[in-house]
Design a protein around this motif. Structure first.
Motif, PDB file in Angstrom:
ATOM      1  N   UNK A  20       0.827  -1.213   0.000  1.00  9.19           N
ATOM      2  CA  UNK A  20       0.000   0.000   0.000  1.00  9.19           C
ATOM      3  C   UNK A  20       0.857   1.256   0.000  1.00  9.19           C
ATOM      4  N   UNK A  21       2.054   1.166   0.583  1.00  8.11           N
ATOM      5  CA  UNK A  21       2.925   2.338   0.626  1.00  8.11           C
ATOM      6  C   UNK A  21       3.488   2.693  -0.749  1.00  8.11           C
ATOM      7  N   UNK A  22       3.455   1.743  -1.685  1.00  7.66           N
ATOM      8  CA  UNK A  22       3.862   2.079  -3.058  1.00  7.66           C
ATOM      9  C   UNK A  22       2.914   3.113  -3.643  1.00  7.66           C
ATOM     10  N   UNK A  23       1.636   3.056  -3.261  1.00 10.12           N
ATOM     11  CA  UNK A  23       0.689   4.069  -3.738  1.00 10.12           C
ATOM     12  C   UNK A  23       1.025   5.437  -3.146  1.00 10.12           C
ATOM     13  N   UNK A  24       1.542   5.456  -1.907  1.00 10.08           N
ATOM     14  CA  UNK A  24       1.995   6.719  -1.324  1.00 10.08           C
ATOM     15  C   UNK A  24       3.239   7.224  -2.041  1.00 10.08           C
ATOM     16  N   UNK A  25       4.141   6.307  -2.401  1.00 11.68           N
ATOM     17  CA  UNK A  25       5.318   6.682  -3.194  1.00 11.68           C
ATOM     18  C   UNK A  25       4.883   7.268  -4.538  1.00 11.68           C
ATOM     19  N   UNK A  26       3.865   6.664  -5.133  1.00 14.01           N
ATOM     20  CA  UNK A  26       3.334   7.175  -6.400  1.00 14.01           C
ATOM     21  C   UNK A  26       2.844   8.607  -6.249  1.00 14.01           C
ATOM     22  N   UNK A  27       2.123   8.864  -5.163  1.00 15.30           N
ATOM     23  CA  UNK A  27       1.583  10.209  -4.924  1.00 15.30           C
ATOM     24  C   UNK A  27       2.677  11.218  -4.611  1.00 15.30           C
ATOM     25  N   UNK A  28       3.804  10.743  -4.053  1.00 10.90           N
ATOM     26  CA  UNK A  28       4.897  11.647  -3.686  1.00 10.90           C
ATOM     27  C   UNK A  28       5.903  11.791  -4.828  1.00 10.90           C
ATOM     28  N   UNK A  73      -3.028   9.491  -4.413  1.00 14.31           N
ATOM     29  CA  UNK A  73      -2.949   8.206  -3.714  1.00 14.31           C
ATOM     30  C   UNK A  73      -4.193   7.364  -3.977  1.00 14.31           C
ATOM     31  N   UNK A  74      -5.358   7.984  -3.845  1.00 14.38           N
ATOM     32  CA  UNK A  74      -6.607   7.260  -4.068  1.00 14.38           C
ATOM     33  C   UNK A  74      -6.747   6.821  -5.516  1.00 14.38           C
ATOM     34  N   UNK A  75      -6.283   7.667  -6.435  1.00 16.11           N
ATOM     35  CA  UNK A  75      -6.359   7.297  -7.859  1.00 16.11           C
ATOM     36  C   UNK A  75      -5.424   6.136  -8.169  1.00 16.11           C
ATOM     37  N   UNK A  76      -4.279   6.094  -7.504  1.00 20.62           N
ATOM     38  CA  UNK A  76      -3.358   4.973  -7.690  1.00 20.62           C
ATOM     39  C   UNK A  76      -4.020   3.667  -7.271  1.00 20.62           C
TER      40      UNK A  76
END
Length: 275
Positions: free
Chosen positions: A164-172, A261-264
């Motif tokens: 799930x943290x990969x989605x946070x990486x995507x957003x950052x 993040x949500x879109x990821x």
């Protein structure tokens, strides 16, 4: 590291990784790539002196590591095409396809494979990238080192302990370059309205962004302290910062990154099916 690496797909990110690996001393004889275009394969040979194939399965026959470097929208079909060959060789699988979860890749490839999902960003194209990595439970320590070595060829690499943290990486960092481009664009436009010509505004904006990033990278101080250091009481910088704060800049940034993040997560659901 002398493992045989096969890149399935030879787009810009794959070429950036190949170039970075070769520049770091990796031998060209241990890198192969695939591409359906004869012109692209010839270009790979000319630019990197590596072997390339039109047929994915032929290229995979002797690969120790597979890098899935195709567009997310076609990854399921590519995995179905190569699943038998991958199962026979059981290589380490790296994915640089955005938004596809490791469980989906594993299922499409037949199951029980060591898979590392990565989230690079576009500055990787000039070897200044930032990449987040997540390994499934079947990836051992040696394979983690191999994956990190490959992705470090284009810049910084950091592991996360949950997917799930990969989605946070995507957003950052994944989407982040565009945030800075937008802010720089806004600074240029504002400077022109204040009387500077376009070239001057553009050059000063670029150098200011570069200098600020370099100070953060090389200083032992955090961003808040560096900001305080250049914000004199009742000075010009303070007036600008007060304006940003009055317009809730922090809340705007948090909201934008939450949306990303949500879109990821939505994209992972959309792209991860078998239909």
């Amino acid at each position: 590291m002398n493992a045989k690496i096969c890149f399935i797909g030879a787009g810009n990110m794959a070429k950036s990784l190949i170039g970075g690996l070769l520049a770091s001393g990796y031998e060209a004889k241990n890198i192969i790539a695939t591409d359906p275009s004869e012109e692209q394969r010839q270009a790979l040979g000319s630019q990197f002196a590596i072997e390339s194939f039109a047929d994915n399965n032929e290229a995979l026959m002797h690969a120790d590591i597979v890098v899935l470097a195709v567009k997310p929208q076609i990854l399921r079909n590519v995995c179905a095409e190569i699943s038998s060959t991958v199962q026979a060789g059981s290589p380490l699988v790296l994915s640089i396809a955005a938004g596809i979860r490791t469980d989906d890749i594993d299922r499409w490839l037949g199951g029980n494979l060591p898979i590392v999902r990565t989230m690079p960003n576009t500055p990787a194209l000039i070897q200044t990238g930032a990449t987040g990595l997540f390994a499934n439970a079947r990836v051992n320590d040696e394979q983690k080192s191999q994956a990190e070595h490959i992705m470090r060829a284009t810049g910084l690499t950091l592991w996360v302990d949950t997917e799930a943290k990969i989605d946070a990486v995507t957003a950052l960092s994944g989407s982040g370059p565009a945030y800075y481009f937008l802010f720089m664009e806004a600074m240029e436009n504002a400077a022109e309205k204040l009387g500077l010509d376009h070239k001057t505004a553009h050059l000063l904006t670029m150098q200011t962004a570069l200098g600020a990033a370099k100070m953060v990278m090389e200083s032992h101080q955090d961003c808040a302290q560096l900001r305080a250091n250049v914000t004199s009481p009742n000075g010009t910088t303070q007036k600008a910062i007060e304006h940003f704060e009055s317009k809730q800049l922090r809340e705007i940034v948090e909201g934008a990154m939450t949306d990303a993040y949500q879109r990821a997560q939505e994209l992972a659901d959309e792209l991860g099916g078998d239909a």
